[in-house]
Design an enzyme around this catalytic site. Structure first.
Site, PDB file in Angstrom:
ATOM      1  N   HIS A   3      47.748  46.670  41.982  1.00 37.84           N
ATOM      2  CA  HIS A   3      46.655  47.627  42.164  1.00 37.84           C
ATOM      3  C   HIS A   3      47.266  48.978  42.547  1.00 37.84           C
ATOM      4  O   HIS A   3      48.172  49.028  43.387  1.00 37.84           O
ATOM      5  CB  HIS A   3      45.709  47.124  43.274  1.00 37.84           C
ATOM      6  CG  HIS A   3      44.548  48.033  43.499  1.00 37.84           C
ATOM      7  ND1 HIS A   3      43.424  48.026  42.688  1.00 37.84           N
ATOM      8  CD2 HIS A   3      44.335  49.003  44.428  1.00 37.84           C
ATOM      9  CE1 HIS A   3      42.576  48.946  43.115  1.00 37.84           C
ATOM     10  NE2 HIS A   3      43.107  49.553  44.173  1.00 37.84           N
ATOM     11  N   GLU A  13      37.311  37.798  46.356  1.00 36.40           N
ATOM     12  CA  GLU A  13      36.852  39.155  46.666  1.00 36.40           C
ATOM     13  C   GLU A  13      37.770  40.159  45.968  1.00 36.40           C
ATOM     14  O   GLU A  13      38.997  40.114  46.150  1.00 36.40           O
ATOM     15  CB  GLU A  13      36.861  39.415  48.182  1.00 36.40           C
ATOM     16  CG  GLU A  13      35.845  38.599  48.953  1.00 36.40           C
ATOM     17  CD  GLU A  13      36.219  37.116  49.079  1.00 36.40           C
ATOM     18  OE1 GLU A  13      37.424  36.796  49.074  1.00 36.40           O
ATOM     19  OE2 GLU A  13      35.290  36.281  49.156  1.00 36.40           O
ATOM     20  N   MET A  36      40.983  43.827  32.973  1.00 32.93           N
ATOM     21  CA  MET A  36      39.775  44.519  33.411  1.00 32.93           C
ATOM     22  C   MET A  36      38.533  43.631  33.446  1.00 32.93           C
ATOM     23  O   MET A  36      37.411  44.123  33.349  1.00 32.93           O
ATOM     24  CB  MET A  36      39.516  45.749  32.514  1.00 32.93           C
ATOM     25  CG  MET A  36      40.632  46.777  32.538  1.00 32.93           C
ATOM     26  SD  MET A  36      41.045  47.348  34.193  1.00 32.93           S
ATOM     27  CE  MET A  36      39.610  48.363  34.521  1.00 32.93           C
ATOM     28  N   ARG A  37      38.706  42.325  33.568  1.00 29.10           N
ATOM     29  CA  ARG A  37      37.554  41.432  33.701  1.00 29.10           C
ATOM     30  C   ARG A  37      37.562  40.814  35.088  1.00 29.10           C
ATOM     31  O   ARG A  37      38.632  40.440  35.596  1.00 29.10           O
ATOM     32  CB  ARG A  37      37.624  40.278  32.687  1.00 29.10           C
ATOM     33  CG  ARG A  37      37.480  40.694  31.273  1.00 29.10           C
ATOM     34  CD  ARG A  37      36.138  41.267  30.931  1.00 29.10           C
ATOM     35  NE  ARG A  37      35.032  40.310  31.049  1.00 29.10           N
ATOM     36  CZ  ARG A  37      33.765  40.631  30.903  1.00 29.10           C
ATOM     37  NH1 ARG A  37      33.413  41.884  30.672  1.00 29.10           N
ATOM     38  NH2 ARG A  37      32.828  39.718  30.997  1.00 29.10           N
ATOM     39  N   ILE A  38      36.375  40.677  35.657  1.00 29.36           N
ATOM     40  CA  ILE A  38      36.278  39.973  36.933  1.00 29.36           C
ATOM     41  C   ILE A  38      36.284  38.488  36.630  1.00 29.36           C
ATOM     42  O   ILE A  38      35.535  38.018  35.774  1.00 29.36           O
ATOM     43  CB  ILE A  38      35.017  40.405  37.691  1.00 29.36           C
ATOM     44  CG1 ILE A  38      35.188  41.889  38.062  1.00 29.36           C
ATOM     45  CG2 ILE A  38      34.791  39.536  38.924  1.00 29.36           C
ATOM     46  CD1 ILE A  38      34.048  42.479  38.838  1.00 29.36           C
ATOM     47  N   LEU A  39      37.148  37.761  37.287  1.00 30.96           N
ATOM     48  CA  LEU A  39      37.274  36.317  37.046  1.00 30.96           C
ATOM     49  C   LEU A  39      36.321  35.570  37.982  1.00 30.96           C
ATOM     50  O   LEU A  39      36.086  35.999  39.121  1.00 30.96           O
ATOM     51  CB  LEU A  39      38.716  35.882  37.281  1.00 30.96           C
ATOM     52  CG  LEU A  39      39.712  36.503  36.274  1.00 30.96           C
ATOM     53  CD1 LEU A  39      41.134  36.491  36.820  1.00 30.96           C
ATOM     54  CD2 LEU A  39      39.643  35.768  34.936  1.00 30.96           C
ATOM     55  N   ASN A  94      48.136  40.240  41.439  1.00 35.79           N
ATOM     56  CA  ASN A  94      47.624  41.426  40.750  1.00 35.79           C
ATOM     57  C   ASN A  94      48.391  42.647  41.233  1.00 35.79           C
ATOM     58  O   ASN A  94      48.892  42.655  42.362  1.00 35.79           O
ATOM     59  CB  ASN A  94      46.131  41.586  41.083  1.00 35.79           C
ATOM     60  CG  ASN A  94      45.508  42.803  40.430  1.00 35.79           C
ATOM     61  OD1 ASN A  94      45.717  43.055  39.237  1.00 35.79           O
ATOM     62  ND2 ASN A  94      44.751  43.577  41.186  1.00 35.79           N
ATOM     63  N   ARG A 134      30.667  33.929  31.750  1.00 37.26           N
ATOM     64  CA  ARG A 134      31.956  34.199  32.387  1.00 37.26           C
ATOM     65  C   ARG A 134      32.734  32.893  32.575  1.00 37.26           C
ATOM     66  O   ARG A 134      33.936  32.817  32.355  1.00 37.26           O
ATOM     67  CB  ARG A 134      31.689  34.868  33.744  1.00 37.26           C
ATOM     68  CG  ARG A 134      32.865  35.574  34.340  1.00 37.26           C
ATOM     69  CD  ARG A 134      32.514  36.245  35.661  1.00 37.26           C
ATOM     70  NE  ARG A 134      31.656  37.415  35.519  1.00 37.26           N
ATOM     71  CZ  ARG A 134      32.070  38.620  35.112  1.00 37.26           C
ATOM     72  NH1 ARG A 134      33.324  38.812  34.809  1.00 37.26           N
ATOM     73  NH2 ARG A 134      31.233  39.629  35.014  1.00 37.26           N
ATOM     74  N   GLY A 179      49.387  47.970  28.849  1.00 40.74           N
ATOM     75  CA  GLY A 179      50.426  46.967  29.062  1.00 40.74           C
ATOM     76  C   GLY A 179      51.758  47.486  29.570  1.00 40.74           C
ATOM     77  O   GLY A 179      52.789  46.834  29.375  1.00 40.74           O
TER      78      GLY A 179
HETATM   79  C1  GRF Z   1      47.811  49.927  36.467  1.00 45.65           C
HETATM   80  O1  GRF Z   1      47.728  51.160  37.121  1.00 45.65           O
HETATM   81  C2  GRF Z   1      47.445  48.798  37.388  1.00 45.65           C
HETATM   82  O2  GRF Z   1      47.777  49.059  38.718  1.00 45.65           O
HETATM   83  C3  GRF Z   1      45.944  48.738  37.248  1.00 45.65           C
HETATM   84  O3  GRF Z   1      45.696  49.018  35.894  1.00 45.65           O
HETATM   85  C4  GRF Z   1      46.767  49.782  35.355  1.00 45.65           C
HETATM   86  C5  GRF Z   1      47.289  49.009  34.194  1.00 45.65           C
HETATM   87  O4  GRF Z   1      48.248  49.735  33.460  1.00 45.65           O
HETATM   88  N1  GRF Z   1      45.451  47.458  37.711  1.00 45.65           N
HETATM   89  P1  GRF Z   1      49.095  49.012  32.343  1.00 45.65           P
HETATM   90  O5  GRF Z   1      48.117  48.403  31.353  1.00 45.65           O
HETATM   91  O6  GRF Z   1      49.974  48.004  32.990  1.00 45.65           O
HETATM   92  O7  GRF Z   1      49.895  50.125  31.688  1.00 45.65           O
END
Ligand code: GRF
Length: 216
Positions: free
Chosen positions: A111, A145, A92-95, A109, A67, A14
């Site tokens: 990334h 995607e 960490m879940r695919i929606l 998001n 899901r 987080g």
């Molecule tokens: C981050 O690097 C984000 O880009 C990726 O997952 C990580 C999450 O980190 N999607 P945190 O839980 O915000 O510390």
């Protein structure tokens, strides 16, 4: 000020959530975090929300038969909180496609690469293996995607010859913590527009200069 209502979805540490909470603490920040949802009951990041007196919901995906049912539970909480914008932050879940379509153009998001390079997981391993000299992070709109969808903002960092995935991740993460609040602010201020599947800005200055790696 009428603030944009933001919900943040997390699964773990987080730190990006914390960056958004800290940014939203400024009186002139145009967005407020109204709800934090985690699909992992003990996610460390929930503590940041509790400290900031933000409503939280732990919705363990394992409690649902499909899901779609899990996504429906999330959708219900988001609507009950009146969320205008959903921020995925280490979720960490695919929606499901249906959920993503429902929130399309209202869900973003972060990334840890310069998309479209290095999608999926083990992103820093991918960057190091490819030998790129510059990597970074991207805030983008979410489409069905995975790790596609129009980029809103990006930040670049150098990749050092002796980087490990951990050292590179730390350098990128530091910029994620600045980039995500910036992107949310631009959206909340109505300065981000989607046009033909790309983001265009209203009244946002262009970047100057360049990052050289190695330096000139
Ligand atoms: C981050 O690097 C984000 O880009 C990726 O997952 C990580 C999450 O980190 N999607 P945190 O839980 O915000 O510390």
């Amino acid at each position: 000020m009428n603030k944009m209502k933001v919900a943040v979805l997390i699964s773990g540490r987080g730190s990006n959530l914390k960056a958004l909470i800290d940014a939203a603490a400024a009186p002139d920040y145009p967005a407020e975090i109204v709800l934090v949802i985690s699909n992992v009951a003990g996610a460390a990041g929930l503590g940041f929300a509790l400290d900031a007196r933000i409503a939280t919901a732990a919705i363990p995906h394992g409690d649902f038969a499909s899901r779609e049912e899990f996504d429906a539970a999330i959708d219900m909480r988001l609507r009950a909180a009146g969320a205008d914008l959903v921020c995925l932050a280490g979720f960490m879940r695919i929606l499901s496609d249906g959920f993503v379509r429902k929130w399309q153009e209202r869900m973003i998001n972060v990334h840890p690469s310069l998309l479209p390079s290095f999608k999926g997981t083990e992103v820093h391993e991918q960057a190091i293996a490819a030998g790129v000299r510059i990597s970074g992070c991207t805030v983008h709109y979410v489409i069905p995607e995975l790790d596609e969808g129009p980029p809103i903002a990006q930040a670049a960092v150098p990749v050092h010859v002796h980087d490990t995935p951990e050292t590179l991740a730390a350098r990128v993460l530091e910029q994620e913590h600045k980039l995500y609040p910036l992107a949310v602010r631009l959206i909340a201020e109505g300065r981000v527009q989607l046009y033909n599947g790309r983001v265009i800005f209203n009244d946002v200055a262009d970047a100057n200069g360049a990052l050289f790696s190695p330096p000139l």
